[in-house]
Design a protein around this motif. Structure first.
Motif, mmCIF file in Angstrom:
data_model
loop_
_atom_site.group_PDB
_atom_site.id
_atom_site.type_symbol
_atom_site.label_atom_id
_atom_site.label_comp_id
_atom_site.label_asym_id
_atom_site.label_seq_id
_atom_site.Cartn_x
_atom_site.Cartn_y
_atom_site.Cartn_z
ATOM 1 N N ASP A 41 12.789 31.970 -49.025
ATOM 2 C CA ASP A 41 13.293 32.937 -48.046
ATOM 3 C C ASP A 41 12.172 33.542 -47.209
ATOM 4 O OD1 ASP A 41 15.573 34.254 -46.967
ATOM 5 O OD2 ASP A 41 14.945 36.101 -47.978
ATOM 6 N N TYR A 44 9.709 31.324 -42.293
ATOM 7 C CA TYR A 44 10.347 31.769 -41.039
ATOM 8 C C TYR A 44 11.028 30.634 -40.294
ATOM 9 C CZ TYR A 44 7.863 36.231 -41.381
ATOM 10 O OH TYR A 44 7.417 37.457 -41.776
ATOM 11 N N CYS A 46 9.735 28.156 -38.673
ATOM 12 C CA CYS A 46 9.038 28.178 -37.387
ATOM 13 C C CYS A 46 9.457 27.019 -36.489
ATOM 14 C CB CYS A 46 7.528 28.076 -37.599
ATOM 15 S SG CYS A 46 6.817 29.514 -38.390
ATOM 16 N N TYR A 47 9.392 27.285 -35.214
ATOM 17 C CA TYR A 47 9.591 26.220 -34.230
ATOM 18 C C TYR A 47 8.296 25.411 -34.158
ATOM 19 C CZ TYR A 47 9.799 23.837 -29.787
ATOM 20 O OH TYR A 47 9.770 22.880 -28.825
ATOM 21 N N ALA A 49 6.581 23.744 -36.307
ATOM 22 C CA ALA A 49 5.853 24.511 -37.321
ATOM 23 C C ALA A 49 4.415 24.034 -37.527
ATOM 24 C CB ALA A 49 6.613 24.445 -38.636
ATOM 25 N N VAL A 105 2.195 30.557 -40.738
ATOM 26 C CA VAL A 105 2.060 31.773 -39.921
ATOM 27 C C VAL A 105 1.985 33.027 -40.785
ATOM 28 C CG1 VAL A 105 3.189 30.731 -37.919
ATOM 29 C CG2 VAL A 105 4.554 32.082 -39.537
ATOM 30 N N LYS B 67 18.402 36.646 -50.743
ATOM 31 C CA LYS B 67 17.787 35.669 -51.637
ATOM 32 C C LYS B 67 17.165 36.313 -52.864
ATOM 33 C CE LYS B 67 18.668 32.009 -49.293
ATOM 34 N NZ LYS B 67 20.090 31.787 -49.384
ATOM 35 N N ILE B 347 2.455 36.121 -34.453
ATOM 36 C CA ILE B 347 1.942 35.206 -35.479
ATOM 37 C C ILE B 347 2.295 33.762 -35.146
ATOM 38 C CG2 ILE B 347 1.970 36.957 -37.289
ATOM 39 C CD1 ILE B 347 4.565 35.661 -38.323
ATOM 40 N N CYS B 349 5.163 32.075 -34.769
ATOM 41 C CA CYS B 349 6.190 31.349 -35.516
ATOM 42 C C CYS B 349 7.114 30.578 -34.570
ATOM 43 C CB CYS B 349 7.003 32.289 -36.387
ATOM 44 S SG CYS B 349 8.061 33.425 -35.471
ATOM 45 N N GLY B 350 7.213 31.069 -33.318
ATOM 46 C CA GLY B 350 8.019 30.353 -32.334
ATOM 47 C C GLY B 350 9.508 30.622 -32.395
ATOM 48 N N ARG B 351 9.917 31.566 -33.214
ATOM 49 C CA ARG B 351 11.361 31.819 -33.308
ATOM 50 C C ARG B 351 11.927 32.386 -32.024
ATOM 51 N NH1 ARG B 351 12.788 33.716 -39.385
ATOM 52 N NH2 ARG B 351 13.559 35.528 -38.276
ATOM 53 N N ILE B 354 12.461 29.392 -29.613
ATOM 54 C CA ILE B 354 13.564 28.462 -29.862
ATOM 55 C C ILE B 354 14.907 29.169 -29.722
ATOM 56 C CG2 ILE B 354 13.748 28.609 -32.396
ATOM 57 C CD1 ILE B 354 13.839 25.427 -30.187
ATOM 58 N N ARG B 372 -0.554 26.436 -28.067
ATOM 59 C CA ARG B 372 0.633 27.083 -28.615
ATOM 60 C C ARG B 372 0.597 28.570 -28.273
ATOM 61 N NH1 ARG B 372 4.203 25.899 -32.829
ATOM 62 N NH2 ARG B 372 4.905 27.622 -34.115
#
Lengths: 452, 438
Positions: A41, A44, A46-47, A49, A105, B67, B347, B349-351, B354, B372
């Protein structure tokens, strides 16, 4: 201290069976399902990644972690095996701290990456314990035959991938058991319960792979013959030679190659029967140096010192490995190289170490500053070399790069229908995971050529 | 000096934290423990007529977990108290006698006949309890028998029963509403017409919390079958907040005291309910998850926050955000904001990328000059806030209001200082400025 060197004190059974068992138990016990869910969990998802990019085999890490998180560990394992059939071993031995977990990350965010290696172990163990066979099914027989020489990670990976494409593989291995360094070289606490053999057996269950052990290139096999008899050849013969120290006293009794001792240790049925010195000195700075140092300590050696000629940043062993050595009570002497090994009656009694330093041009210089420390055993862990005479006679056209086999992007050598991978090729990282990738890439290249 | 004392429809309590009518308030033993822990009041678990109802003897609860087993939502199929009426009444009397400074309200549910309500109200009055709460909310079991939510879903019944209750008791009457309706203002208006002193909401939401895929039956499963239950806990808070606000700002119910219920877990949750018009809050799931001690942090946290903000008393907080709850049509369409990513906190992560790329407005990069990097493309950003919500790093992405006079690069129009909403927009057919399509 220097004057009071005693005769070699090398004994077995320095520790009780119970302590030995504890010392050589799993370095990272497997996560339980709840731990795995909580850890998964943390990912993240990541895109594009960074962890995936950092993995030699490009495992879709966010995908497999998500599969763990959604309660589908076997699906997670399939994702892993799709890119890395030795995902089980890599989960145990990969220096994740310098690969996927360094790129995570969360490492950047909080200095605490997702425990990708341990999650991979959770998924692959789950699959191997609950499913029959590998996650691959063999394609229809193609009638093509490929010789894979060397059953280490590269060879196994290549053989499995080729078998999945329907080819017939003859897998030749010089030693008695399959697995290569997985079986003979990895530190015992990283691969417990005979995992290497279990994994080999599991991998071979795909079918189409005929194993021939005790068959060495240059002794029982010739490359020329293999080229003639098979549609393709994959060389994954590892590094059979050991570098010399080039220090006086190297031939004294109890000056040993670390890889040989580790092999004995891995094959020992009873660790209490394995002799170890009271004062152990390891020369070298790579993973093998740490492995032998830590294992000597765990066998009961009182003083274990790693002497490395450069500093911590240049050390081949990762920070994690350095820490592991130090928390196990191993002293690491940086900027220190062997000057001479001292002996009494043909046996090691101590070692003279010379301080080194870098000059302004970055060249390593010996300073002449020498200290002597006691030693009952000295382990050489200064790197291994390719034994080229076994592969092909000189002038046969197998091109080398440096002292290893030259290959292109597809792991193709300069010879017709010969590919190579693993530690024996140039430019690699000498990691299990890199070897697996070599085998996979070569298998796909061979398959493409054979089915063209 | 912050004063947390609460006066809710004349019922006094040392703080605004009451335990809701539910399993934690079913007996003197639990209620005394709650008072010892510091709870300001309780609404005793719903009393009915004898013979007492029965409960299932298998599982009564199901849950949604995070979780790490964080309890996010709880579902229950428990009914009203299954203990004899007289036992409950005696205990209520004793507890009230022993804990005079705490609020003790009694929840009630009897068949829809005036005589039944008259009878039980008299008996409750004898306990010297501080008030009653009419349970028109329970969505399972009792509603099949024409009580609970079956009443709460028909405004005329609410009004009728509330009127009976007011007629037959001098105690304050709080009407507990079900959220299982389309417009919560209707039952609230009905309660007010019936003379209710207050409403409390929300009761639990009709739910199937999950399906056991081996048994192929809803959770919790009782002997191979399941039934819908009442959903509560942190997951329902947003629904409850909206319903509280709707009643607080409805002209017909404006000023009607509200006891806020639904997922209150922390002091902050409580402050939010108060801000949206609740006079106090009632808690259940949080106590059932962590035990009664949680009230201590609620009390201290609310106190500290009020002190920081300069509020002296609860009534200074109550309803403070209500004027800022409006209809969509009154939102200022000239307000323009753009997302801004703090590269020092990012950080990578790219969230955000996307989420925006796949599901929104293609307004966040993933690569800048081959590196990136995640940056907002102001020309595309509509200021939707999705990136802010999916970013795992707090405050890494913020929404920045564009200053008046600057040009919005997306529309090439200057940012206007004027307030303009949908009611005056040229695309609105009912607007005076309507410009029909060509």
């Amino acid at each position: 201290m220097a004057d009071t060197l005693t005769a070699a004190d090398i004994r077995s059974g320095r520790l009780s069976d119970e302590v030995l068992k504890d010392n050589f138990s799993d370095l990272h016990p497997r996560l339980d399902p709840h731990e795995a869910a909580v850890e998964a969990d943390r990912c993240y998802f990541c895109y594009d990644a960074p962890c995936m990019t950092a993995c030699s085999t490009s495992i879709d890490i966010p995908q497999f972690i998500r599969q763990i998180s959604t309660g589908n560990p076997n699906g997670a394992a399939k994702t892993i095996f799709a890119e890395n059939i030795l995902g089980g071993m890599c989960a145990r031995v990969c220096p994740t701290e310098t690969l996927c977990e360094e790129a995570c990350v969360r490492e950047k965010a909080e200095g605490k990456p997702v425990r990708i290696g341990e999650l991979q172990r959770f998924a692959t163990d789950h699959f191997m314990e609950t499913k029959e066979g590998t996650s691959f099914t063999r394609a229809a027989e193609t009638g093509k035959r490929i010789a894979v020489v060397g059953a280490g990670p590269a060879g196994l990976s290549c053989a499995h991938r080729l078998a999945s494409h329907g080819h017939q593989i003859d897998l030749f291995e010089a030693k008695g058991k399959m697995g290569g360094l997985n079986e003979y070289g990895i530190a015992a606490y990283k691969s417990t319960n005979d995992f290497a053999q279990k994994e080999v057996e599991w991998l071979l269950s795909i079918g189409g792979i005929t194993v021939h052990s005790g068959m060495a290139l240059g002794r029982d096999l010739s490359l020329e013959r293999l080229q003639a008899d098979y549609d393709a050849v994959f060389l994954s013969i590892g590094l059979g030679g050991v570098n010399a120290l080039r220090a006086e006293g190297e031939n004294l009794e109890n000056v040993e190659d670390a890889v040989d001792y580790i092999e004995d240790l891995r094959q020992a049925s009873d660790l209490s029967k394995l002799p170890v010195g009271r004062d152990v000195v390891v020369i070298g700075g790579g993973m093998t140096a740490v492995d032998i140092a830590v294992q000597s300590k765990l066998l009961g050696a009182e003083n274990v010192t790693i002497a490395y000629r450069r500093g911590p940043d240049q050390m081949g062993a990762s920070k994690f490995e350095q820490d592991l050595a130090q928390t196990n009570g191993v002293a690491i002497k940086f900027w220190s190289k062997p000057f001479a090994i001292k002996g009494e009656g043909g046996q090691v009694s101590g070692i003279e170490l010379e301080r080194t330093e870098l000059n302004e041009n970055g060249r390593l210089l010996a300073t002449g500053d020498i200290e002597t420390i006691p030693a009952d055993m000295v382990f050489k862990a200064v790197g291994q070399t390719l034994v080229t005479k076994d592969i092909a006679a000189e002038g046969e056209g197998l091109a080398l790069e440096g002292d290893r086999i030259k290959v292109d992007e597809q792991r193709k050598t300069s010879l017709t229908n010969v590919w190579a991978g693993g530690d024996c090729v140039a430019g690699g990282e000498d990691l299990t995971v890199a070897a697996v990738e070599d085998g996979k890439v070569a298998a796909e290249a061979i398959n493409a050529v054979l089915t063209a | 000096m912050v004063d947390l004392r609460s006066d809710f429809v004349g019922i006094k309590s040392p703080n605004p934290f009451w335990l809701a009518s539910a399993p934690p308030t079913d007996k003197a033993y639990n209620v005394v423990r709650a008072f010892e822990a510091g709870w300001g009041g309780v609404v005793w678990k719903t009393l009915g007529e004898d013979p007492a109802v029965v409960n299932v003897n298998g599982p009564r609860y199901g849950a949604i977990h995070g979780k790490d087993r964080e309890l996010i939502g709880l579902n229950n199929i428990e009914l009203i108290t299954d203990r004899p009426l007289e036992v409950n009444l005696q205990e209520i009397k004793q507890v009230k006698r022993d804990w005079k400074d705490r609020a003790l309200v009694v929840s009630l549910m009897v068949p829809c006949e005036e005589a039944n309500w008259e009878s039980i109200l008299k008996r409750v009055e004898d306990t010297e309890a501080d008030g009653v709460e009419l349970n028109f909310g329970c969505p399972h079991g009792m509603s099949e028998r024409g009580m609970g939510a079956a009443v709460g879903q028909v405004p005329e019944y609410i009004e009728m029963v509330t009127r009976w209750a007011k007629k037959h008791t001098r105690m304050p009457v709080i009407v507990k509403l079900t959220p299982n309706i389309t417009d919560v203002r209707k039952p609230a208006q009905a309660a007010k017409r019936g003379g209710a002193d207050a409403v409390s909401l929300i009761n639990t939401i009709n739910s199937i919390v999950g399906v056991d895929l081996d048994l192929m039956a809803p959770n919790p499963t009782v002997g191979g079958k399941g039934t819908h239950g009442g959903y509560c806990g942190p997951a329902v808070k947003p629904i409850a907040l909206n319903m509280v606000a709707e009643i607080a700002r409805d002209p017909e119910t404006y000023g009607l005291p509200i006891s806020g219920i639904g997922g209150v877990t922390t002091w902050r949750d409580a402050a939010e309910f108060l801000a949206l018009g609740a006079g106090n809050v009632q808690v259940c799931t949080a106590a059932m998850t962590y035990g009664f001690k949680i009230v201590q942090d609620m009390i201290e946290g609310l106190k500290d926050w009020m002190e920081d903000k300069g509020y002296d008393s609860i009534d200074q907080v109550v309803g403070r955000a209500v004027p800022n709850v409006t209809d969509w049509q009154y939102l200022n369409l000239n307000y323009v904001a753009k997302a801004k990513i703090n590269q020092d906190l990012c950080i990578e992560c790219g969230r955000c990328h996307i989420a925006c790329e796949d599901t929104s407005h293609q307004a966040i990069t993933n690569m800048v000059d081959g590196i990136r990097k995640f940056e907002v493309i102001d020309e595309e950003c509509v200021g939707c806030n999705l990136c802010v919500n999916v970013c795992p790093v707090q405050d890494c992405i913020t929404m920045e209001q564009m200053p008046v006079g600057t040009i919005d690069p997306r529309t090439d129009k200057p940012i206007s200082a004027d307030y303009a909403n949908w009611t005056t927009h040229p695309n609105n057919p009912s607007s005076a400025n309507f410009e029909p399509a060509e």
